[in-house]
Design a protein around this motif. Structure first.
Motif, PDB file in Angstrom:
ATOM      1  N   ALA A 275       0.852  -1.194   0.000  1.00  0.00           N
ATOM      2  CA  ALA A 275       0.000   0.000   0.000  1.00  0.00           C
ATOM      3  C   ALA A 275       0.892   1.249   0.000  1.00  0.00           C
ATOM      4  CB  ALA A 275      -0.907  -0.035   1.216  1.00  0.00           C
ATOM      5  N   GLU A 276       1.421   1.583   1.165  1.00  0.00           N
ATOM      6  CA  GLU A 276       2.293   2.759   1.263  1.00  0.00           C
ATOM      7  C   GLU A 276       3.684   2.481   0.689  1.00  0.00           C
ATOM      8  OE1 GLU A 276       3.270   4.519   5.228  1.00  0.00           O
ATOM      9  OE2 GLU A 276       1.812   6.004   4.513  1.00  0.00           O
ATOM     10  N   ASN A 277       4.193   1.325   0.998  1.00  0.00           N
ATOM     11  CA  ASN A 277       5.513   0.921   0.506  1.00  0.00           C
ATOM     12  C   ASN A 277       5.346  -0.350  -0.337  1.00  0.00           C
ATOM     13  OD1 ASN A 277       6.892   2.938   2.106  1.00  0.00           O
ATOM     14  ND2 ASN A 277       6.448   1.627   3.866  1.00  0.00           N
ATOM     15  N   THR A 278       5.913  -0.306  -1.540  1.00  0.00           N
ATOM     16  CA  THR A 278       5.654  -1.411  -2.468  1.00  0.00           C
ATOM     17  C   THR A 278       6.908  -1.766  -3.259  1.00  0.00           C
ATOM     18  OG1 THR A 278       3.450  -0.496  -2.754  1.00  0.00           O
ATOM     19  CG2 THR A 278       4.077  -2.207  -4.278  1.00  0.00           C
ATOM     20  N   GLY A 279       7.025  -3.036  -3.594  1.00  0.00           N
ATOM     21  CA  GLY A 279       8.080  -3.476  -4.501  1.00  0.00           C
ATOM     22  C   GLY A 279       7.464  -3.906  -5.820  1.00  0.00           C
ATOM     23  N   TYR A 280       8.156  -3.611  -6.915  1.00  0.00           N
ATOM     24  CA  TYR A 280       7.662  -4.006  -8.240  1.00  0.00           C
ATOM     25  C   TYR A 280       8.773  -4.741  -8.991  1.00  0.00           C
ATOM     26  CZ  TYR A 280       3.962  -0.546  -7.476  1.00  0.00           C
ATOM     27  OH  TYR A 280       2.912   0.167  -6.968  1.00  0.00           O
ATOM     28  N   TYR A 281       8.357  -5.743  -9.750  1.00  0.00           N
ATOM     29  CA  TYR A 281       9.276  -6.416 -10.663  1.00  0.00           C
ATOM     30  C   TYR A 281       8.761  -6.163 -12.077  1.00  0.00           C
ATOM     31  CZ  TYR A 281      11.591 -10.055 -13.305  1.00  0.00           C
ATOM     32  OH  TYR A 281      12.323 -10.710 -14.253  1.00  0.00           O
ATOM     33  N   ILE A 282       9.543  -5.463 -12.877  1.00  0.00           N
ATOM     34  CA  ILE A 282       9.088  -5.072 -14.219  1.00  0.00           C
ATOM     35  C   ILE A 282       9.985  -5.726 -15.258  1.00  0.00           C
ATOM     36  CG2 ILE A 282       8.711  -3.111 -15.795  1.00  0.00           C
ATOM     37  CD1 ILE A 282       8.816  -2.156 -12.290  1.00  0.00           C
ATOM     38  N   GLU A 283       9.365  -6.548 -16.114  1.00  0.00           N
ATOM     39  CA  GLU A 283      10.125  -7.259 -17.151  1.00  0.00           C
ATOM     40  C   GLU A 283       9.779  -6.679 -18.511  1.00  0.00           C
ATOM     41  OE1 GLU A 283      11.189 -11.653 -16.278  1.00  0.00           O
ATOM     42  OE2 GLU A 283       9.760 -11.705 -17.925  1.00  0.00           O
ATOM     43  N   GLU A 284      10.783  -6.442 -19.327  1.00  0.00           N
ATOM     44  CA  GLU A 284      10.592  -5.931 -20.694  1.00  0.00           C
ATOM     45  C   GLU A 284       9.693  -4.689 -20.721  1.00  0.00           C
ATOM     46  OE1 GLU A 284      12.596  -7.238 -22.722  1.00  0.00           O
ATOM     47  OE2 GLU A 284      12.151  -9.291 -23.315  1.00  0.00           O
ATOM     48  N   CYS A 285       9.878  -3.794 -19.753  1.00  0.00           N
ATOM     49  CA  CYS A 285       9.145  -2.508 -19.673  1.00  0.00           C
ATOM     50  C   CYS A 285       7.623  -2.694 -19.698  1.00  0.00           C
ATOM     51  CB  CYS A 285       9.551  -1.593 -20.822  1.00  0.00           C
ATOM     52  SG  CYS A 285      11.310  -1.330 -20.965  1.00  0.00           S
ATOM     53  N   ASP A 286       7.114  -3.782 -19.212  1.00  0.00           N
ATOM     54  CA  ASP A 286       5.670  -4.045 -19.262  1.00  0.00           C
ATOM     55  C   ASP A 286       4.946  -3.157 -18.237  1.00  0.00           C
ATOM     56  OD1 ASP A 286       3.143  -5.022 -19.331  1.00  0.00           O
ATOM     57  OD2 ASP A 286       3.643  -7.031 -18.595  1.00  0.00           O
ATOM     58  N   PRO A 287       4.149  -2.183 -18.695  1.00  0.00           N
ATOM     59  CA  PRO A 287       3.491  -1.260 -17.745  1.00  0.00           C
ATOM     60  C   PRO A 287       2.479  -1.953 -16.834  1.00  0.00           C
ATOM     61  CG  PRO A 287       2.689  -0.893 -19.984  1.00  0.00           C
ATOM     62  CD  PRO A 287       3.791  -1.886 -20.095  1.00  0.00           C
ATOM     63  N   ASP A 288       1.962  -3.104 -17.278  1.00  0.00           N
ATOM     64  CA  ASP A 288       0.998  -3.842 -16.447  1.00  0.00           C
ATOM     65  C   ASP A 288       1.627  -4.316 -15.130  1.00  0.00           C
ATOM     66  OD1 ASP A 288      -1.018  -3.469 -18.188  1.00  0.00           O
ATOM     67  OD2 ASP A 288      -0.914  -5.456 -19.113  1.00  0.00           O
ATOM     68  N   SER A 289       2.952  -4.419 -15.129  1.00  0.00           N
ATOM     69  CA  SER A 289       3.633  -4.917 -13.912  1.00  0.00           C
ATOM     70  C   SER A 289       3.368  -4.004 -12.717  1.00  0.00           C
ATOM     71  CB  SER A 289       5.137  -4.995 -14.148  1.00  0.00           C
ATOM     72  OG  SER A 289       5.421  -5.808 -15.253  1.00  0.00           O
ATOM     73  N   TYR A 290       3.099  -2.714 -12.987  1.00  0.00           N
ATOM     74  CA  TYR A 290       2.848  -1.787 -11.873  1.00  0.00           C
ATOM     75  C   TYR A 290       1.513  -2.062 -11.173  1.00  0.00           C
ATOM     76  CZ  TYR A 290       6.931   0.944 -13.209  1.00  0.00           C
ATOM     77  OH  TYR A 290       8.209   1.341 -13.470  1.00  0.00           O
ATOM     78  N   LYS A 291       0.692  -2.918 -11.797  1.00  0.00           N
ATOM     79  CA  LYS A 291      -0.576  -3.285 -11.129  1.00  0.00           C
ATOM     80  C   LYS A 291      -0.350  -4.283  -9.998  1.00  0.00           C
ATOM     81  CE  LYS A 291      -3.220  -2.929 -15.424  1.00  0.00           C
ATOM     82  NZ  LYS A 291      -3.782  -3.771 -16.502  1.00  0.00           N
ATOM     83  N   TYR A 292       0.782  -5.001 -10.058  1.00  0.00           N
ATOM     84  CA  TYR A 292       0.998  -6.098  -9.112  1.00  0.00           C
ATOM     85  C   TYR A 292       1.971  -5.642  -8.033  1.00  0.00           C
ATOM     86  CZ  TYR A 292      -0.676  -8.009 -13.493  1.00  0.00           C
ATOM     87  OH  TYR A 292      -1.371  -8.196 -14.647  1.00  0.00           O
ATOM     88  N   LYS A 293       1.438  -5.336  -6.888  1.00  0.00           N
ATOM     89  CA  LYS A 293       2.219  -4.713  -5.824  1.00  0.00           C
ATOM     90  C   LYS A 293       2.886  -5.770  -4.943  1.00  0.00           C
ATOM     91  CE  LYS A 293      -0.516  -0.577  -5.992  1.00  0.00           C
ATOM     92  NZ  LYS A 293      -1.170   0.494  -5.293  1.00  0.00           N
ATOM     93  N   GLY A 294       4.176  -5.655  -4.854  1.00  0.00           N
ATOM     94  CA  GLY A 294       4.945  -6.647  -4.108  1.00  0.00           C
ATOM     95  C   GLY A 294       4.923  -6.401  -2.613  1.00  0.00           C
ATOM     96  N   ILE A 295       4.755  -7.491  -1.876  1.00  0.00           N
ATOM     97  CA  ILE A 295       4.725  -7.418  -0.410  1.00  0.00           C
ATOM     98  C   ILE A 295       5.946  -8.162   0.123  1.00  0.00           C
ATOM     99  CG2 ILE A 295       3.437  -8.196   1.635  1.00  0.00           C
ATOM    100  CD1 ILE A 295       0.895  -7.809  -0.088  1.00  0.00           C
ATOM    101  N   GLY A 296       6.680  -7.512   0.990  1.00  0.00           N
ATOM    102  CA  GLY A 296       7.886  -8.156   1.540  1.00  0.00           C
ATOM    103  C   GLY A 296       8.706  -7.171   2.339  1.00  0.00           C
ATOM    104  N   GLN A 297       9.972  -7.023   1.970  1.00  0.00           N
ATOM    105  CA  GLN A 297      10.869  -6.207   2.795  1.00  0.00           C
ATOM    106  C   GLN A 297      12.023  -5.648   1.975  1.00  0.00           C
ATOM    107  OE1 GLN A 297      12.174  -7.563   6.921  1.00  0.00           O
ATOM    108  NE2 GLN A 297      14.064  -7.891   5.751  1.00  0.00           N
ATOM    109  N   LEU A 298      12.410  -4.407   2.298  1.00  0.00           N
ATOM    110  CA  LEU A 298      13.646  -3.806   1.781  1.00  0.00           C
ATOM    111  C   LEU A 298      14.470  -3.383   2.996  1.00  0.00           C
ATOM    112  CD1 LEU A 298      15.426  -2.490  -0.481  1.00  0.00           C
ATOM    113  CD2 LEU A 298      14.110  -0.402  -0.114  1.00  0.00           C
ATOM    114  N   TYR A 299      15.706  -3.858   3.049  1.00  0.00           N
ATOM    115  CA  TYR A 299      16.582  -3.555   4.175  1.00  0.00           C
ATOM    116  C   TYR A 299      17.806  -2.815   3.644  1.00  0.00           C
ATOM    117  CZ  TYR A 299      19.562  -4.505   8.287  1.00  0.00           C
ATOM    118  OH  TYR A 299      20.389  -4.391   9.377  1.00  0.00           O
TER     119      TYR A 299
END
Lengths: 199, 208
Positions: free
Chosen positions: A124-148
């Motif tokens: 929600a507030e903090n999100t990770g994204y994995y974008i392959e081949e510049c696919d704009p649809d990837s921004y719809k899928y919000k990653g949940i996890g951790q950045l340290y």
């Protein structure tokens, strides 16, 4: 004539040294050599598993300049940050993005505030994204996890920072397919003039 | 083992060997193949053994009066150990050691000998280009072996070496990126086969 030859030689040498010095140094992880070892040396590399594939980012000199460089975008008024790591998964170009809020970063000099900060990617507030081949649809899928962000060392002239840490998150698409980013690690040299963008 | 204690051991070892070589030494040169792997407690995946080699020389002497079945062997061996990991690419990890085995040799029958002892090693080189701080440069191990035709000029031997010192000091990171402290892992395991040729075949008696 002779003088200009020496000056040209020195210039070419300096450019060559600069290019070599900024190229990524991939130190294989001793446990899984497909990934870079976690370091805090500014090796300009990152790596992670994307499901069972390897995503890898090694900064190298290409035809139009450096490729696979990190980018750090700041919006001080909204107190938001986007960190992007560019690389490849197999033969496909792919990048990872972290959209973060409320970190209190307004300028490059504030980066040491991030040292030791473990951010929960809540989708929600903090999100990770994995974008392959510049696919704009990837921004719809919000990653949940951790950045340290484990370590940040900024130089005395406040123009360059070594930026190291780890990450892991899972993004799920609309039909339930998951992309799991795991065992992620990065170690970059962030230069204020090249990698840091204030909006 | 730190470098100072290793050097102490090496010094004592050198004196011992020098004393032996002053006599009519039973000196042998030796060489052979290694089949090596590592024992991993938790960390490694997809690991396999590698084929490598060893060569060096050894000195044998007989310290106990009226008991010629028992002897001691000191060796100086260049030995390669390591392992490989097989994913979509194969990754080879080769470590070249200078090893100093100290073995007790027992010959129940003239043509057969059993050996047991310890091996101290120092790392000379490796094919790993970066990140060597993670690896220990000293190794110690237990050795058990058997040799045939030890009473002749040519003999053959086989032995197993099990590393006691962990090779790797590693910071464990989980899949989410959390750090779980340092852990030590990877023990060299090596099966060796070789041929020994005695240059001098006189028994060194360390007693009158």
């Amino acid at each position: 004539m002779r003088k200009s030859f020496y000056i040209n030689s020195i210039l070419i040498g300096w450019i060559a040294v600069t290019i070599i010095a900024c190229d990524g140094v991939f130190v294989p992880d001793p446990v899984d050599p497909r990934l870079p070892k976690y370091t805090e040396s500014g090796n300009n590399v990152a790596g992670a598993f994307v499901n069972d594939k390897i995503w890898e980012s090694v900064q190298t000199w290409g035809l139009y300049g450096y490729i696979n460089t990190p980018s750090f975008y700041v919006w001080p008024e909204e107190d938001s940050v986007v960190i992007r790591f560019s690389g490849d998964t197999g033969n496909k170009s792919a990048w990872l993005e972290f959209h973060l809020k409320n970190l209190g970063i307004t300028d490059f000099e504030d980066l040491p505030l991030l040292k030791g900060v473990k951010t929960e990617l809540d989708g929600a507030e903090n999100t990770g994204y994995y974008i392959e081949e510049c696919d704009p649809d990837s921004y719809k899928y919000k990653g949940i996890g951790q950045l340290y962000i484990k370590n940040i060392q900024i130089n005395d002239s406040l123009t360059m920072a070594i930026f190291s840490g780890t990450f892991g998150f899972t993004a799920t698409d609309s039909v339930g397919n998951s992309t799991k980013i795991s065992y992620g690690r990065f170690d970059y040299r962030l230069k204020k003039d090249y990698h840091f963008f204030k909006n | 083992m730190n470098i100072r204690s290793f050097l102490k051991v090496l010094f004592v070892y050198g004196l011992f060997t020098l004393a032996a070589t002053k006599s009519n030494a039973q000196v042998a040169i030796q060489a052979g193949a290694n089949f090596c792997n590592v024992k991993s407690d938790v960390l490694l995946g997809n690991q396999n053994s590698i084929e490598a080699y060893h060569f060096g020389f050894g000195i044998q002497y007989f310290p106990v009066k009226n008991f010629s079945k028992l002897s001691l062997i000191n060796e100086f061996i260049f030995t390669q150990k390591g392992y490989q990991q097989n994913f979509s690419n194969d990754y080879f990890f080769r470590f070249n050691y200078l090893a100093f085995p100290i073995l007790v040799n027992y010959s129940p029958v003239p043509f057969l000998s059993l050996q047991g002892g310890v091996e101290l090693s120092t790392l000379l080189s490796t094919n790993i280009k970066q990140g060597m701080k993670t690896y220990n440069h000293f190794d110690s191990g237990l050795v058990a072996g058997i040799s045939a035709f030890d009473n002749r000029r040519f003999s053959i031997y086989s032995r197993v070496t099990y590393g006691l010192s962990p090779m790797l000091n590693y910071v464990l990171i989980d899949e989410m990126g959390n750090f779980h402290g340092k852990m030590k892992d990877l023990h060299n395991v090596c099966f060796s086969l070789g041929i020994k040729f005695k240059l001098l075949n006189e028994k060194i008696i360390l007693h009158k």
